[in-house]
Enzyme design. Structure first.
Site, PDB file in Angstrom:
ATOM      1  N   ASN A 282       0.830  -1.217   0.000  1.00  0.00           N
ATOM      2  CA  ASN A 282       0.000   0.000   0.000  1.00  0.00           C
ATOM      3  C   ASN A 282       0.864   1.266   0.000  1.00  0.00           C
ATOM      4  O   ASN A 282       0.338   2.362   0.147  1.00  0.00           O
ATOM      5  CB  ASN A 282      -0.958   0.012   1.203  1.00  0.00           C
ATOM      6  CG  ASN A 282      -0.221   0.090   2.527  1.00  0.00           C
ATOM      7  OD1 ASN A 282       1.000   0.011   2.567  1.00  0.00           O
ATOM      8  ND2 ASN A 282      -0.965   0.238   3.609  1.00  0.00           N
TER       9      ASN A 282
ATOM     10  N   ASP B  71      -3.943  -2.826   0.440  1.00  0.00           N
ATOM     11  CA  ASP B  71      -3.667  -2.882   1.874  1.00  0.00           C
ATOM     12  C   ASP B  71      -3.980  -4.302   2.348  1.00  0.00           C
ATOM     13  O   ASP B  71      -5.121  -4.762   2.203  1.00  0.00           O
ATOM     14  CB  ASP B  71      -4.578  -1.848   2.562  1.00  0.00           C
ATOM     15  CG  ASP B  71      -4.337  -1.761   4.054  1.00  0.00           C
ATOM     16  OD1 ASP B  71      -3.881  -2.762   4.650  1.00  0.00           O
ATOM     17  OD2 ASP B  71      -4.616  -0.690   4.615  1.00  0.00           O
TER      18      ASP B  71
ATOM     19  N   LEU C 102       6.019  -9.475   4.687  1.00  0.00           N
ATOM     20  CA  LEU C 102       6.999  -8.450   5.091  1.00  0.00           C
ATOM     21  C   LEU C 102       6.338  -7.079   5.229  1.00  0.00           C
ATOM     22  O   LEU C 102       7.034  -6.067   5.311  1.00  0.00           O
ATOM     23  CB  LEU C 102       8.120  -8.348   4.047  1.00  0.00           C
ATOM     24  CG  LEU C 102       9.249  -9.373   4.098  1.00  0.00           C
ATOM     25  CD1 LEU C 102       8.807 -10.712   3.528  1.00  0.00           C
ATOM     26  CD2 LEU C 102      10.457  -8.887   3.318  1.00  0.00           C
TER      27      LEU C 102
ATOM     28  N   TYR D 164       4.571  -2.315  17.604  1.00  0.00           N
ATOM     29  CA  TYR D 164       5.429  -3.125  16.738  1.00  0.00           C
ATOM     30  C   TYR D 164       5.767  -4.453  17.422  1.00  0.00           C
ATOM     31  O   TYR D 164       5.433  -5.522  16.913  1.00  0.00           O
ATOM     32  CB  TYR D 164       6.687  -2.329  16.424  1.00  0.00           C
ATOM     33  CG  TYR D 164       7.619  -2.951  15.413  1.00  0.00           C
ATOM     34  CD1 TYR D 164       7.235  -3.091  14.079  1.00  0.00           C
ATOM     35  CD2 TYR D 164       8.892  -3.368  15.781  1.00  0.00           C
ATOM     36  CE1 TYR D 164       8.100  -3.639  13.144  1.00  0.00           C
ATOM     37  CE2 TYR D 164       9.768  -3.908  14.845  1.00  0.00           C
ATOM     38  CZ  TYR D 164       9.376  -4.046  13.531  1.00  0.00           C
ATOM     39  OH  TYR D 164      10.231  -4.588  12.598  1.00  0.00           O
TER      40      TYR D 164
ATOM     41  N   LYS E 215       4.139  -8.013  16.382  1.00  0.00           N
ATOM     42  CA  LYS E 215       4.988  -9.055  15.787  1.00  0.00           C
ATOM     43  C   LYS E 215       4.885 -10.342  16.603  1.00  0.00           C
ATOM     44  O   LYS E 215       4.883 -11.452  16.044  1.00  0.00           O
ATOM     45  CB  LYS E 215       6.443  -8.592  15.736  1.00  0.00           C
ATOM     46  CG  LYS E 215       6.716  -7.502  14.713  1.00  0.00           C
ATOM     47  CD  LYS E 215       6.643  -8.022  13.281  1.00  0.00           C
ATOM     48  CE  LYS E 215       7.094  -6.963  12.288  1.00  0.00           C
ATOM     49  NZ  LYS E 215       6.960  -7.406  10.895  1.00  0.00           N
TER      50      LYS E 215
ATOM     51  N   TYR F  47      -1.768 -21.477  12.987  1.00  0.00           N
ATOM     52  CA  TYR F  47      -2.163 -22.036  11.676  1.00  0.00           C
ATOM     53  C   TYR F  47      -1.344 -23.292  11.361  1.00  0.00           C
ATOM     54  O   TYR F  47      -1.846 -24.218  10.733  1.00  0.00           O
ATOM     55  CB  TYR F  47      -1.993 -20.991  10.560  1.00  0.00           C
ATOM     56  CG  TYR F  47      -3.228 -20.139  10.355  1.00  0.00           C
ATOM     57  CD1 TYR F  47      -3.555 -19.135  11.271  1.00  0.00           C
ATOM     58  CD2 TYR F  47      -4.078 -20.342   9.280  1.00  0.00           C
ATOM     59  CE1 TYR F  47      -4.698 -18.352  11.095  1.00  0.00           C
ATOM     60  CE2 TYR F  47      -5.215 -19.562   9.094  1.00  0.00           C
ATOM     61  CZ  TYR F  47      -5.521 -18.573   9.999  1.00  0.00           C
ATOM     62  OH  TYR F  47      -6.653 -17.813   9.834  1.00  0.00           O
TER      63      TYR F  47
ATOM     64  N   THR G 166      19.022  -4.827   9.617  1.00  0.00           N
ATOM     65  CA  THR G 166      19.497  -5.080   8.252  1.00  0.00           C
ATOM     66  C   THR G 166      19.662  -3.742   7.546  1.00  0.00           C
ATOM     67  O   THR G 166      18.912  -2.802   7.809  1.00  0.00           O
ATOM     68  CB  THR G 166      18.477  -5.978   7.530  1.00  0.00           C
ATOM     69  OG1 THR G 166      18.372  -7.204   8.262  1.00  0.00           O
ATOM     70  CG2 THR G 166      18.884  -6.284   6.105  1.00  0.00           C
TER      71      THR G 166
END
Ligand code: NAD
Ligand code: UDP
Length: 320
Positions: free
Chosen positions: A32, A56, A73, A145, A149, A159, A175
């Site tokens: 998005n 989105d 990601l 965040y 996560k 799942y 990274t």
């Protein structure tokens, strides 16, 4: 084989799309453009087998046929970014995970959740192994965040256990490299941009806090192996470079490479909740994926500075 890359216009996602295409897969990037940039995909746009869908992932997903791999990601990733978009961040990792897991379930596809070293919070164990449960403030400024996560990790495993979906979780440590957003406030884009513009390099506090920095090509190799190798189903795997450095050391190296005479200054306010130390134990990645980083910090930072010089249109130093 067809891969869906949610967050494909972002820093890491765009490198992953390029790698998947180079390996002969078809790629559908979903983004998005909240923190991503179309320019990251210019080399891929128009190439056979590549599609970018601007959407989105917290909303119903577009119809995509024959999906084999789903990479999640899609989330703001820099502390200033997720603090600016806390609700979007929480939803991308929670609601967005549900949508992508349902997609994986429908297609019997493999699923990879890009989680983070921030799942360990301000860690009390060092280096961080996957078995460590972390030290996270569940209502702090980083919680949108960290906690989302952690939720995303949980739901990926649910799942796997209850719906037989082939999932894995990768905890990515800091990274860096080309395509990172010069304005997103993360240490390396920030210090490189400041150094190239000959502006003061802003070290928060005394700069003794540490991070461990992985060059993006090494990370991409790790993501590919985590997705495609056997024995990764249901696993949580750290990916990062264990070469731990202080923030001050990073500032000094970047100042030297950029070579503009930019001064290093200490700005008093360390960020709220700023973890003191961070370094991955990559024993599991080495054992399961036969993976370890190959690009040293100096080499990776030189590539990064060169790319930023072009993006920011800063002339190279004479003789440089
Ligand atoms: P980035 O911000 O460059 O990329 C994220 C991409 O996701 C952007 O293109 C953004 O527009 C897109 N996005 C965000 N919300 C979305 C939504 N609801 N729907 C569709 N697209 C959406 O960040 P990055 O550094 O490339 O990070 C990629 C992933 O890796 C993130 O999930 C991040 O949490 C994780 N990660 C990155 C690092 C790092 O050092 N870069 C470290 C740990 C974890
Ligand atoms: N940092 C800094 N100056 C800056 C940006 C970041 O000193 O201009 C520090 C920050 O306080 C943290 C480290 O660099 O200790 C890494 O920050 P980053 O935003 O890259 O992400 P984090 O690892 O905290 O998620």
């Amino acid at each position: 084989m067809r891969a869906v890359v949610a967050g494909g216009a972002g820093f890491i996602g765009s490198h992953l799309c390029a790698r998947l295409l180079a390996d002969g897969l078809e790629v559908v990037a979903l983004d998005n453009l909240l923190t991503g940039d179309r320019r990251n995909l210019v080399a891929l746009q128009g190439r056979a087998g590549f599609t970018l869908i601007e959407t989105d992932i917290t909303r119903p997903l577009p119809d995509i046929d024959n999906v084999d791999l789903v990479f999640h990601l899609a989330s703001p990733a820099s502390p200033p970014g997720y603090m600016r978009y806390p609700i979007e961040t929480a939803l991308a990792n929670s609601q967005g995970s549900h949508r992508l897991l349902e997609l994986a379930e429908r297609h019997r596809a493999r699923y990879l959740m890009a989680s983070t070293s921030e799942a360990y919070g301000d860690p009390l164990e060092h280096p961080q192994r996957e078995s460590y449960w972390g030290n996270v403030d569940p209502v702090g400024e980083r919680a949108c965040y960290d906690e989302s996560k952690r939720y995303a990790e949980m739901i990926a495993m649910v799942y796997h256990h209850t719906r037989d979906v082939d999932t894995r979780v990768v905890r990515i440590f800091n990274t860096y490299g080309p395509h990172s957003d010069p304005e997103d406030g993360r240490i390396i884009p920030q210090f490189v941009s400041q150094a190239l513009r000959a502006e003061p390099i802003t070290v928060h506090g005394d700069g003794s806090q540490t991070r461990s920095f992985c060059f993006v090509s090494d990370l991409i190799e790790g993501l590919m192996r985590a997705m495609l190798r056997g024995r990764t189903r249901g696993q949580v795997i750290n990916l990062g470079n264990p070469d731990e450095r202080s923030v001050l050391e990073i500032a000094r190296i970047i100042a030297r490479i950029a070579d503009t005479g930019a001064p290093i200054i200490h700005v008093d306010q360390a960020r709220v909740g700023d973890p003191r130390r961070r370094c991955p134990d990559i024993g599991r990645a080495t054992a399961l994926l036969e993976w370890e980083p190959r690009v040293g910090l100096e080499v990776g930072l030189r590539h990064t500075v060169d790319w930023f010089r072009e993006r920011l249109a800063v002339p190279a130093p004479i003789g440089g």
